[in-house]
Design a protein around this motif. Structure first.
Motif, PDB file in Angstrom:
ATOM      1  N   ILE A 150      -1.142  -2.690  -4.347  1.00  0.00           N
ATOM      2  CA  ILE A 150      -0.735  -1.296  -4.569  1.00  0.00           C
ATOM      3  C   ILE A 150       0.715  -1.341  -5.026  1.00  0.00           C
ATOM      4  O   ILE A 150       1.615  -1.694  -4.259  1.00  0.00           O
ATOM      5  CB  ILE A 150      -0.885  -0.476  -3.275  1.00  0.00           C
ATOM      6  CG1 ILE A 150      -2.345  -0.512  -2.804  1.00  0.00           C
ATOM      7  CG2 ILE A 150      -0.430   0.970  -3.498  1.00  0.00           C
ATOM      8  CD1 ILE A 150      -2.541  -0.075  -1.370  1.00  0.00           C
ATOM      9  N   SER A 151       0.946  -1.013  -6.287  1.00  0.00           N
ATOM     10  CA  SER A 151       2.291  -1.201  -6.847  1.00  0.00           C
ATOM     11  C   SER A 151       3.144   0.061  -6.810  1.00  0.00           C
ATOM     12  O   SER A 151       4.360  -0.022  -6.652  1.00  0.00           O
ATOM     13  CB  SER A 151       2.207  -1.732  -8.274  1.00  0.00           C
ATOM     14  OG  SER A 151       1.501  -0.838  -9.106  1.00  0.00           O
ATOM     15  N   GLU A 152       2.523   1.247  -6.956  1.00  0.00           N
ATOM     16  CA  GLU A 152       3.298   2.485  -6.929  1.00  0.00           C
ATOM     17  C   GLU A 152       2.461   3.579  -6.265  1.00  0.00           C
ATOM     18  O   GLU A 152       1.322   3.826  -6.663  1.00  0.00           O
ATOM     19  CB  GLU A 152       3.679   2.942  -8.349  1.00  0.00           C
ATOM     20  CG  GLU A 152       4.602   2.006  -9.092  1.00  0.00           C
ATOM     21  CD  GLU A 152       4.920   2.498 -10.496  1.00  0.00           C
ATOM     22  OE1 GLU A 152       4.948   3.727 -10.706  1.00  0.00           O
ATOM     23  OE2 GLU A 152       5.125   1.644 -11.383  1.00  0.00           O
ATOM     24  N   SER A 153       3.035   4.232  -5.256  1.00  0.00           N
ATOM     25  CA  SER A 153       2.358   5.335  -4.578  1.00  0.00           C
ATOM     26  C   SER A 153       3.399   6.288  -4.011  1.00  0.00           C
ATOM     27  O   SER A 153       4.245   5.873  -3.208  1.00  0.00           O
ATOM     28  CB  SER A 153       1.451   4.830  -3.450  1.00  0.00           C
ATOM     29  OG  SER A 153       0.901   5.911  -2.718  1.00  0.00           O
ATOM     30  N   LYS A 154       3.352   7.531  -4.414  1.00  0.00           N
ATOM     31  CA  LYS A 154       4.302   8.525  -3.908  1.00  0.00           C
ATOM     32  C   LYS A 154       3.930   8.973  -2.493  1.00  0.00           C
ATOM     33  O   LYS A 154       4.786   9.167  -1.640  1.00  0.00           O
ATOM     34  CB  LYS A 154       4.350   9.729  -4.844  1.00  0.00           C
ATOM     35  CG  LYS A 154       4.922   9.417  -6.217  1.00  0.00           C
ATOM     36  CD  LYS A 154       4.917  10.638  -7.111  1.00  0.00           C
ATOM     37  CE  LYS A 154       5.475  10.311  -8.492  1.00  0.00           C
ATOM     38  NZ  LYS A 154       5.425  11.489  -9.399  1.00  0.00           N
ATOM     39  N   ARG A 155       2.655   9.131  -2.241  1.00  0.00           N
ATOM     40  CA  ARG A 155       2.203   9.641  -0.951  1.00  0.00           C
ATOM     41  C   ARG A 155       2.155   8.557   0.117  1.00  0.00           C
ATOM     42  O   ARG A 155       2.379   8.816   1.299  1.00  0.00           O
ATOM     43  CB  ARG A 155       0.831  10.297  -1.108  1.00  0.00           C
ATOM     44  CG  ARG A 155       0.310  10.916   0.168  1.00  0.00           C
ATOM     45  CD  ARG A 155      -0.934  11.741  -0.068  1.00  0.00           C
ATOM     46  NE  ARG A 155      -1.479  12.251   1.175  1.00  0.00           N
ATOM     47  CZ  ARG A 155      -2.567  13.000   1.271  1.00  0.00           C
ATOM     48  NH1 ARG A 155      -3.231  13.351   0.169  1.00  0.00           N
ATOM     49  NH2 ARG A 155      -3.006  13.418   2.437  1.00  0.00           N
ATOM     50  N   PHE A 156       1.829   7.329  -0.308  1.00  0.00           N
ATOM     51  CA  PHE A 156       1.677   6.229   0.645  1.00  0.00           C
ATOM     52  C   PHE A 156       2.703   5.137   0.362  1.00  0.00           C
ATOM     53  O   PHE A 156       2.356   3.998   0.036  1.00  0.00           O
ATOM     54  CB  PHE A 156       0.255   5.663   0.575  1.00  0.00           C
ATOM     55  CG  PHE A 156      -0.823   6.702   0.760  1.00  0.00           C
ATOM     56  CD1 PHE A 156      -1.059   7.258   2.002  1.00  0.00           C
ATOM     57  CD2 PHE A 156      -1.583   7.117  -0.330  1.00  0.00           C
ATOM     58  CE1 PHE A 156      -2.050   8.219   2.173  1.00  0.00           C
ATOM     59  CE2 PHE A 156      -2.576   8.074  -0.166  1.00  0.00           C
ATOM     60  CZ  PHE A 156      -2.808   8.634   1.092  1.00  0.00           C
ATOM     61  N   ALA A 157       3.971   5.497   0.487  1.00  0.00           N
ATOM     62  CA  ALA A 157       5.049   4.552   0.173  1.00  0.00           C
ATOM     63  C   ALA A 157       4.969   3.296   1.034  1.00  0.00           C
ATOM     64  O   ALA A 157       5.372   2.209   0.600  1.00  0.00           O
ATOM     65  CB  ALA A 157       6.407   5.231   0.350  1.00  0.00           C
ATOM     66  N   ASP A 158       4.417   3.436   2.253  1.00  0.00           N
ATOM     67  CA  ASP A 158       4.333   2.274   3.143  1.00  0.00           C
ATOM     68  C   ASP A 158       3.337   1.237   2.651  1.00  0.00           C
ATOM     69  O   ASP A 158       3.345   0.086   3.110  1.00  0.00           O
ATOM     70  CB  ASP A 158       3.936   2.731   4.547  1.00  0.00           C
ATOM     71  CG  ASP A 158       2.611   3.473   4.573  1.00  0.00           C
ATOM     72  OD1 ASP A 158       2.411   4.361   3.718  1.00  0.00           O
ATOM     73  OD2 ASP A 158       1.774   3.159   5.436  1.00  0.00           O
ATOM     74  N   LEU A 159       2.479   1.622   1.706  1.00  0.00           N
ATOM     75  CA  LEU A 159       1.489   0.682   1.167  1.00  0.00           C
ATOM     76  C   LEU A 159       1.986  -0.058  -0.075  1.00  0.00           C
ATOM     77  O   LEU A 159       1.348  -1.028  -0.505  1.00  0.00           O
ATOM     78  CB  LEU A 159       0.192   1.421   0.817  1.00  0.00           C
ATOM     79  CG  LEU A 159      -0.561   2.077   1.979  1.00  0.00           C
ATOM     80  CD1 LEU A 159      -1.839   2.736   1.467  1.00  0.00           C
ATOM     81  CD2 LEU A 159      -0.886   1.056   3.064  1.00  0.00           C
ATOM     82  N   GLN A 160       3.087   0.385  -0.652  1.00  0.00           N
ATOM     83  CA  GLN A 160       3.581  -0.241  -1.880  1.00  0.00           C
ATOM     84  C   GLN A 160       3.890  -1.715  -1.655  1.00  0.00           C
ATOM     85  O   GLN A 160       4.536  -2.091  -0.680  1.00  0.00           O
ATOM     86  CB  GLN A 160       4.834   0.473  -2.393  1.00  0.00           C
ATOM     87  CG  GLN A 160       4.538   1.820  -2.997  1.00  0.00           C
ATOM     88  CD  GLN A 160       5.745   2.470  -3.645  1.00  0.00           C
ATOM     89  OE1 GLN A 160       5.618   3.452  -4.336  1.00  0.00           O
ATOM     90  NE2 GLN A 160       6.931   1.922  -3.431  1.00  0.00           N
ATOM     91  N   GLY A 161       3.366  -2.540  -2.576  1.00  0.00           N
ATOM     92  CA  GLY A 161       3.588  -3.977  -2.498  1.00  0.00           C
ATOM     93  C   GLY A 161       2.574  -4.709  -1.648  1.00  0.00           C
ATOM     94  O   GLY A 161       2.571  -5.947  -1.611  1.00  0.00           O
ATOM     95  N   ARG A 162       1.695  -3.983  -0.979  1.00  0.00           N
ATOM     96  CA  ARG A 162       0.702  -4.632  -0.120  1.00  0.00           C
ATOM     97  C   ARG A 162      -0.565  -4.963  -0.905  1.00  0.00           C
ATOM     98  O   ARG A 162      -0.921  -4.264  -1.866  1.00  0.00           O
ATOM     99  CB  ARG A 162       0.354  -3.738   1.067  1.00  0.00           C
ATOM    100  CG  ARG A 162       1.520  -3.524   2.033  1.00  0.00           C
ATOM    101  CD  ARG A 162       1.025  -2.987   3.360  1.00  0.00           C
ATOM    102  NE  ARG A 162       0.149  -3.945   4.039  1.00  0.00           N
ATOM    103  CZ  ARG A 162      -0.566  -3.648   5.128  1.00  0.00           C
ATOM    104  NH1 ARG A 162      -0.507  -2.435   5.655  1.00  0.00           N
ATOM    105  NH2 ARG A 162      -1.341  -4.565   5.690  1.00  0.00           N
TER     106      ARG A 162
END
Length: 550
Positions: A355-367
């Motif tokens: 997951i490279s970019e997410s406004k709503r789920f920032a905690d998932l970015q990079g996972r």
């Protein structure tokens, strides 16, 4: 004759592969006049501590359309590239008739992830034939030297109309296409390009026009390109022309052939490598294209490019956004799509998706997608659908598709008789930015990983592609050659950061890398377009030419 400009005190690496030596390079009237010590000129550029190399040649771009609204061809020109070849994979935008412009745009939208609104707003449709297209580009001017292949899919649309997307060509249609290939190469095309890859789908998810060609058409067009007596033939292999077939055609026609070759997971690329060894041993002029860049794609589920090779996902290419979202909500559709993808020739490597970019789920970015899916007890595809639906299909994912195993990539980069290419610059601009290929090679693979000597790397970027295409007086630093020059600091050269910007026609966004490190000066035909690390505005005197091909 007094020189206009001298590049002083650098280490000249001339593109031949020979060891570098300290010298000045004097330039007059766009041409290298002398290489030696203590040369004088009206203007001087300092190259102390730097390598002075020929300008880099990017042989695999898709700048066919972008050249009309961005004659600087960003970001390639920022990375020392002074010559580009567009029209790869059969996807040139000429020849084309007015009534087929939407079909050309639709093809580029689905195959090369180009924004259709950008294409319609940005292309100056001042041409119909391929020679007219090259003339239009030259008339408008470019910062770097520009040429393109004449592409098979555009040819079919021009000659066959809508039937190009439906059937085999007749004898008369094949003859007309063959004539156009010869005319295009005579006018300055880099050669002929085509694709037979299952992954290339165009309008409404249909196979691109070149995939409807049968053996007689393929043979005729290859032979027409051979009869032209110059240029290169590029193919993306498939049933109509396999890897093995390439090694039969190339010696028969006496023209160089090239095709993409990535380091595939589980060593799948070793089969064409073995064919290449045998073919080259028998004198076949074939140059597989390799790249130091991992093949990654950023995408959203609004256009799941990396999953479209599946039959079930492929059907979504022809439906509305609302229908697509309804499919993503349906657990039965997800299960069917996931099972189908497992049978796809490009089976997703779910463990590499992130997951490279997410406004709503920032905690998932990079996972990693698979890791989060395991935590939630769902499949990777289920997770992607659920997260995407929760934020209106705006979540961006990154998939690693191939070329991400360092040892395998290093093996290909140092292989004999392979060409550097596959930057795809100008395509997939919303998904990737591999235009920094030259600075990545020189920084990551030469300096940091010591995969090859710097003289060899410079040759791979300059003299070798110039020889392959027959570019006259380019690719080398020699007296009498055009002064295409890149001056870079080998201790600091690098790609710099990649960022997302919104500056294309129709307010479209793109990924770009316009802050390379260590690229000090760049000259095109003797005219500086970059000095002391600063890109120049040369709008009043764009120095790019159409390279002469012998």
């Amino acid at each position: 004759m007094t020189a206009d400009l001298v590049i002083r005190g650098g280490t000249v690496i001339d593109g031949s592969g020979a060891p570098g030596y300290v010298a000045d390079v004097a330039i007059a009237d766009g041409v290298i006049r002398e290489i030696g010590i203590g040369l004088q000129a009206e203007r001087e550029l300092d190259a102390s501590g730097c390598v002075v190399a020929p300008g880099f040649i990017d042989i695999h771009t898709h700048y066919d359309a972008q050249v009309f609204w961005d004659p600087s061809l960003r970001p390639s020109s920022y990375h020392g590239v002074t010559t580009v070849v567009a029209g790869n994979c059969g996807f040139s935008i000429a020849p084309t008739r007015a009534e087929h412009r939407e079909a050309i745009v639709g093809t580029l939208e689905n195959v090369e992830d180009m924004n259709p609104a950008t294409l319609m707003a940005g292309i100056a449709w001042e041409f119909e034939t391929f020679p007219e297209y090259l003339d239009a580009v030259s008339r408008r001017g470019t910062d770097v030297n520009f040429t393109a292949y004449i592409g098979h899919s555009a040819l079919r649309l021009y000659v066959m109309g809508d039937a190009a997307y439906e059937r085999a060509a007749t004898t008369d249609e094949i003859a007309r296409m063959s004539t156009l290939v010869r005319e295009g190469i005579a006018a300055g095309a880099a050669g002929f390009s085509t694709s037979f890859s299952f992954a290339h789908r165009g309008v409404d998810g249909k196979p691109v026009p070149s995939r409807f060609a049968e053996a007689d058409e393929v043979a005729a067009l290859f032979e027409a390109a051979g009869e032209a007596g110059k240029g290169v033939i590029l193919i993306t292999p498939g049933p109509q022309c396999t890897y093995a077939d390439v090694y039969e055609w190339a010696p028969r026609l006496g023209r160089p052939f090239t095709y993409p070759l990535f380091a595939s997971p589980n060593g799948k690329h070793l089969e064409p490598v073995a064919l290449h060894e045998q073919g080259v041993a028998h004198g076949a002029p074939v140059w597989p294209q390799v790249t130091p860049r991992p093949l990654t794609m950023q995408f959203t589920m609004a256009d799941a490019y990396s999953l479209n090779t599946g039959k079930v996902f492929g059907e979504l290419m022809k439906v509305s956004r609302a229908v697509r979202m309804a499919a993503y909500r349906d657990p039965e559709w997800r299960a069917l799509a996931a099972a189908d993808l497992e049978q796809s020739p490009m089976k997703p490597r779910w463990d590499t998706f992130e997951i490279s970019e997410s406004k709503r789920f920032a905690d998932l970015q990079g996972r990693r997608v698979a890791e989060v899916a395991d935590e939630r007890g769902v499949s990777p595809l289920d997770l992607m659908c659920e997260v995407s639906l929760a934020e209106g299909l705006e979540t961006r994912f990154r998939a690693y598709i191939a070329n991400d195993e360092i040892d395998a990539v290093a093996h290909l980069l140092t292989y004999e008789h392979v060409a550097l290419g596959l930057s795809d610059a100008g395509a997939h601009v919303d998904q990737l930015c591999d235009a920094p290929l030259p600075t990545d090679l020189l920084g990551t693979w030469v300096r940091d990983r010591s995969v090859m000597p710097i003289e060899h790397a410079v040759r791979k970027l300059t003299g070798e592609p110039a020889d392959m295409f027959g570019f006259t007086r380019r690719g080398y630093l020699r007296e009498g050659s055009w002064a295409d020059v890149c001056v870079f600091d080998p201790a600091t050269v690098g790609t710099g950061p990649t960022r997302r910007v919104r500056d294309f026609p129709a307010d479209a966004e793109r990924l770009t890398a316009e802050e390379p490190t260590g690229v000090r000066h760049v000259l095109v035909n003797g005219t500086p377009i970059r000095i002391d690390g600063v890109q120049l505005d040369v709008a009043g005197n764009r120095p790019g030419m159409r390279p002469e091909i012998a």
